[in-house]
Design a protein around this motif. Sequence first.
Motif, PDB file in Angstrom:
ATOM      1  N   ASN A 260       0.826  -1.206   0.000  1.00  0.00           N
ATOM      2  CA  ASN A 260       0.000   0.000   0.000  1.00  0.00           C
ATOM      3  C   ASN A 260       0.864   1.261   0.000  1.00  0.00           C
ATOM      4  O   ASN A 260       0.628   2.200   0.756  1.00  0.00           O
ATOM      5  N   LEU A 261       1.893   1.262  -0.864  1.00  0.00           N
ATOM      6  CA  LEU A 261       2.791   2.409  -0.998  1.00  0.00           C
ATOM      7  C   LEU A 261       2.698   2.949  -2.417  1.00  0.00           C
ATOM      8  O   LEU A 261       2.568   2.170  -3.366  1.00  0.00           O
ATOM      9  N   GLN A 262       2.793   4.258  -2.538  1.00  0.00           N
ATOM     10  CA  GLN A 262       2.827   4.845  -3.871  1.00  0.00           C
ATOM     11  C   GLN A 262       3.628   6.145  -3.845  1.00  0.00           C
ATOM     12  O   GLN A 262       3.695   6.826  -2.832  1.00  0.00           O
ATOM     13  N   TRP A 263       4.252   6.404  -4.995  1.00  0.00           N
ATOM     14  CA  TRP A 263       5.023   7.625  -5.178  1.00  0.00           C
ATOM     15  C   TRP A 263       4.730   8.200  -6.549  1.00  0.00           C
ATOM     16  O   TRP A 263       4.429   7.460  -7.492  1.00  0.00           O
ATOM     17  N   PHE A 264       4.874   9.511  -6.648  1.00  0.00           N
ATOM     18  CA  PHE A 264       4.727  10.215  -7.909  1.00  0.00           C
ATOM     19  C   PHE A 264       6.068  10.870  -8.214  1.00  0.00           C
ATOM     20  O   PHE A 264       6.556  11.671  -7.419  1.00  0.00           O
ATOM     21  N   ILE A 265       6.646  10.498  -9.351  1.00  0.00           N
ATOM     22  CA  ILE A 265       8.002  10.914  -9.696  1.00  0.00           C
ATOM     23  C   ILE A 265       7.982  11.670 -11.017  1.00  0.00           C
ATOM     24  O   ILE A 265       7.273  11.281 -11.953  1.00  0.00           O
ATOM     25  N   SER A 266       8.792  12.721 -11.084  1.00  0.00           N
ATOM     26  CA  SER A 266       8.953  13.478 -12.318  1.00  0.00           C
ATOM     27  C   SER A 266      10.406  13.928 -12.419  1.00  0.00           C
ATOM     28  O   SER A 266      11.247  13.544 -11.603  1.00  0.00           O
ATOM     29  N   TYR A 267      10.679  14.752 -13.415  1.00  0.00           N
ATOM     30  CA  TYR A 267      12.037  15.230 -13.677  1.00  0.00           C
ATOM     31  C   TYR A 267      11.946  16.720 -13.944  1.00  0.00           C
ATOM     32  O   TYR A 267      11.153  17.168 -14.777  1.00  0.00           O
ATOM     33  N   GLU A 268      12.760  17.470 -13.212  1.00  0.00           N
ATOM     34  CA  GLU A 268      12.731  18.925 -13.343  1.00  0.00           C
ATOM     35  C   GLU A 268      14.107  19.481 -13.016  1.00  0.00           C
ATOM     36  O   GLU A 268      14.733  19.051 -12.043  1.00  0.00           O
ATOM     37  N   ASN A 269      14.569  20.421 -13.822  1.00  0.00           N
ATOM     38  CA  ASN A 269      15.868  21.060 -13.590  1.00  0.00           C
ATOM     39  C   ASN A 269      16.984  20.025 -13.429  1.00  0.00           C
ATOM     40  O   ASN A 269      17.793  20.103 -12.504  1.00  0.00           O
ATOM     41  N   ASP A 270      16.999  19.037 -14.314  1.00  0.00           N
ATOM     42  CA  ASP A 270      18.026  17.989 -14.331  1.00  0.00           C
ATOM     43  C   ASP A 270      18.041  17.112 -13.090  1.00  0.00           C
ATOM     44  O   ASP A 270      19.066  16.509 -12.763  1.00  0.00           O
ATOM     45  N   GLU A 271      16.922  17.037 -12.378  1.00  0.00           N
ATOM     46  CA  GLU A 271      16.835  16.197 -11.177  1.00  0.00           C
ATOM     47  C   GLU A 271      15.491  15.481 -11.125  1.00  0.00           C
ATOM     48  O   GLU A 271      14.490  15.989 -11.619  1.00  0.00           O
ATOM     49  N   LEU A 272      15.517  14.317 -10.501  1.00  0.00           N
ATOM     50  CA  LEU A 272      14.262  13.648 -10.202  1.00  0.00           C
ATOM     51  C   LEU A 272      13.583  14.379  -9.061  1.00  0.00           C
ATOM     52  O   LEU A 272      14.249  14.902  -8.162  1.00  0.00           O
ATOM     53  N   ILE A 273      12.271  14.420  -9.109  1.00  0.00           N
ATOM     54  CA  ILE A 273      11.518  15.014  -7.997  1.00  0.00           C
ATOM     55  C   ILE A 273      10.408  14.042  -7.609  1.00  0.00           C
ATOM     56  O   ILE A 273       9.915  13.271  -8.430  1.00  0.00           O
ATOM     57  N   ILE A 274      10.040  14.081  -6.354  1.00  0.00           N
ATOM     58  CA  ILE A 274       8.958  13.259  -5.828  1.00  0.00           C
ATOM     59  C   ILE A 274       7.899  14.208  -5.293  1.00  0.00           C
ATOM     60  O   ILE A 274       8.200  15.092  -4.481  1.00  0.00           O
ATOM     61  N   ALA A 275       6.672  14.019  -5.759  1.00  0.00           N
ATOM     62  CA  ALA A 275       5.574  14.874  -5.303  1.00  0.00           C
ATOM     63  C   ALA A 275       5.257  14.575  -3.846  1.00  0.00           C
ATOM     64  O   ALA A 275       5.330  13.424  -3.403  1.00  0.00           O
ATOM     65  N   LYS A 276       4.900  15.601  -3.128  1.00  0.00           N
ATOM     66  CA  LYS A 276       4.565  15.432  -1.715  1.00  0.00           C
ATOM     67  C   LYS A 276       3.149  14.890  -1.543  1.00  0.00           C
ATOM     68  O   LYS A 276       2.828  14.288  -0.537  1.00  0.00           O
TER      69      LYS A 276
ATOM     70  N   SER B  77      -0.575  13.193  -3.689  1.00  0.00           N
ATOM     71  CA  SER B  77      -1.070  12.504  -4.868  1.00  0.00           C
ATOM     72  C   SER B  77      -1.448  13.525  -5.936  1.00  0.00           C
ATOM     73  O   SER B  77      -2.028  14.562  -5.633  1.00  0.00           O
ATOM     74  N   ILE B  78      -1.071  13.205  -7.168  1.00  0.00           N
ATOM     75  CA  ILE B  78      -1.416  14.069  -8.292  1.00  0.00           C
ATOM     76  C   ILE B  78      -1.838  13.183  -9.463  1.00  0.00           C
ATOM     77  O   ILE B  78      -1.738  11.959  -9.388  1.00  0.00           O
ATOM     78  N   SER B  79      -2.263  13.791 -10.518  1.00  0.00           N
ATOM     79  CA  SER B  79      -2.674  13.040 -11.692  1.00  0.00           C
ATOM     80  C   SER B  79      -1.430  12.586 -12.453  1.00  0.00           C
ATOM     81  O   SER B  79      -0.607  13.391 -12.864  1.00  0.00           O
ATOM     82  N   GLU B  80      -1.312  11.275 -12.641  1.00  0.00           N
ATOM     83  CA  GLU B  80      -0.129  10.724 -13.301  1.00  0.00           C
ATOM     84  C   GLU B  80      -0.380  10.580 -14.796  1.00  0.00           C
ATOM     85  O   GLU B  80      -1.518  10.459 -15.239  1.00  0.00           O
ATOM     86  N   ASP B  81       0.726  10.570 -15.540  1.00  0.00           N
ATOM     87  CA  ASP B  81       0.667  10.324 -16.975  1.00  0.00           C
ATOM     88  C   ASP B  81       0.789   8.828 -17.264  1.00  0.00           C
ATOM     89  O   ASP B  81       0.234   8.332 -18.240  1.00  0.00           O
ATOM     90  N   VAL B  82       1.540   8.129 -16.434  1.00  0.00           N
ATOM     91  CA  VAL B  82       1.701   6.686 -16.563  1.00  0.00           C
ATOM     92  C   VAL B  82       1.893   6.115 -15.166  1.00  0.00           C
ATOM     93  O   VAL B  82       2.420   6.788 -14.275  1.00  0.00           O
ATOM     94  N   SER B  83       1.441   4.873 -14.987  1.00  0.00           N
ATOM     95  CA  SER B  83       1.635   4.243 -13.681  1.00  0.00           C
ATOM     96  C   SER B  83       2.150   2.822 -13.857  1.00  0.00           C
ATOM     97  O   SER B  83       1.805   2.130 -14.815  1.00  0.00           O
ATOM     98  N   PHE B  84       3.007   2.449 -12.923  1.00  0.00           N
ATOM     99  CA  PHE B  84       3.528   1.093 -12.816  1.00  0.00           C
ATOM    100  C   PHE B  84       3.086   0.592 -11.448  1.00  0.00           C
ATOM    101  O   PHE B  84       3.322   1.258 -10.443  1.00  0.00           O
ATOM    102  N   ALA B  85       2.482  -0.591 -11.409  1.00  0.00           N
ATOM    103  CA  ALA B  85       2.030  -1.151 -10.146  1.00  0.00           C
ATOM    104  C   ALA B  85       2.310  -2.647 -10.129  1.00  0.00           C
ATOM    105  O   ALA B  85       2.098  -3.344 -11.124  1.00  0.00           O
ATOM    106  N   GLY B  86       2.800  -3.104  -8.995  1.00  0.00           N
ATOM    107  CA  GLY B  86       3.064  -4.525  -8.831  1.00  0.00           C
ATOM    108  C   GLY B  86       3.237  -4.848  -7.366  1.00  0.00           C
ATOM    109  O   GLY B  86       3.317  -3.946  -6.525  1.00  0.00           O
ATOM    110  N   ASN B  87       3.292  -6.122  -7.082  1.00  0.00           N
ATOM    111  CA  ASN B  87       3.537  -6.565  -5.717  1.00  0.00           C
ATOM    112  C   ASN B  87       5.034  -6.551  -5.430  1.00  0.00           C
ATOM    113  O   ASN B  87       5.863  -6.599  -6.344  1.00  0.00           O
ATOM    114  N   LEU B  88       5.368  -6.492  -4.167  1.00  0.00           N
ATOM    115  CA  LEU B  88       6.747  -6.378  -3.716  1.00  0.00           C
ATOM    116  C   LEU B  88       7.661  -7.427  -4.349  1.00  0.00           C
ATOM    117  O   LEU B  88       8.698  -7.090  -4.921  1.00  0.00           O
TER     118      LEU B  88
END
Length: 173
Positions: free
Chosen positions: A66-82, A84-95
């Motif tokens: 039951n964990l989720q993260w939203f990741i993007s790329y900005e100013n040459d760095e990965l960023i993680i949203a604080k 939930s936001i609308s995603e463009d693509v999602s990957f989901a699977g079990n541990l």
Amino acid sequence: MLNKLRTQLVQNAAQILRSPVQLLPKPLQDKMLFEGLKQVFHEALEDGDFEFLQDKWLKITILDLNLQWFISYENDELIIAKNSISEDVSFAGNLNDLVLIAGRKEDPDTLFFQRRLRIEGDTELGLEVKNLMDSVDLDALPRPLQILINELADFVYKGMRSENDQNGIANAY
């Protein structure tokens, strides 16, 4: 006896880890993920290989934890949203399946077609993310991280294989 114990641990890993992980504050979870991504994708980040994620959001979900993260790329760095936001693509699977992917014990395409990995949203973006994951050279990772990923993936692989052998489904993995 050891195989049975390994199988039990693999089968129950998410249940065992769910409570302790949920007790970790979200900022600490995000920091751990961020640092891990920076190490695993060090070369790709240096080469600007994440530019395709600029102004796009990738949602990663570990379903059984039951964990989720939203990741993007900005100013040459990965960023993680604080939040939930609308995603463009999602990957989901079990541990366990995600561990197998990380350790190259299972192919994401195989898991996708077995419905053990869900990829939804922008197909082209999802393919770019998958190709970037496939391009990671595990040998280029810091040695302790290589060992951790390999040992964990081997443990899960053998535990799942033993489980299938016990259920009469030999060589399913």
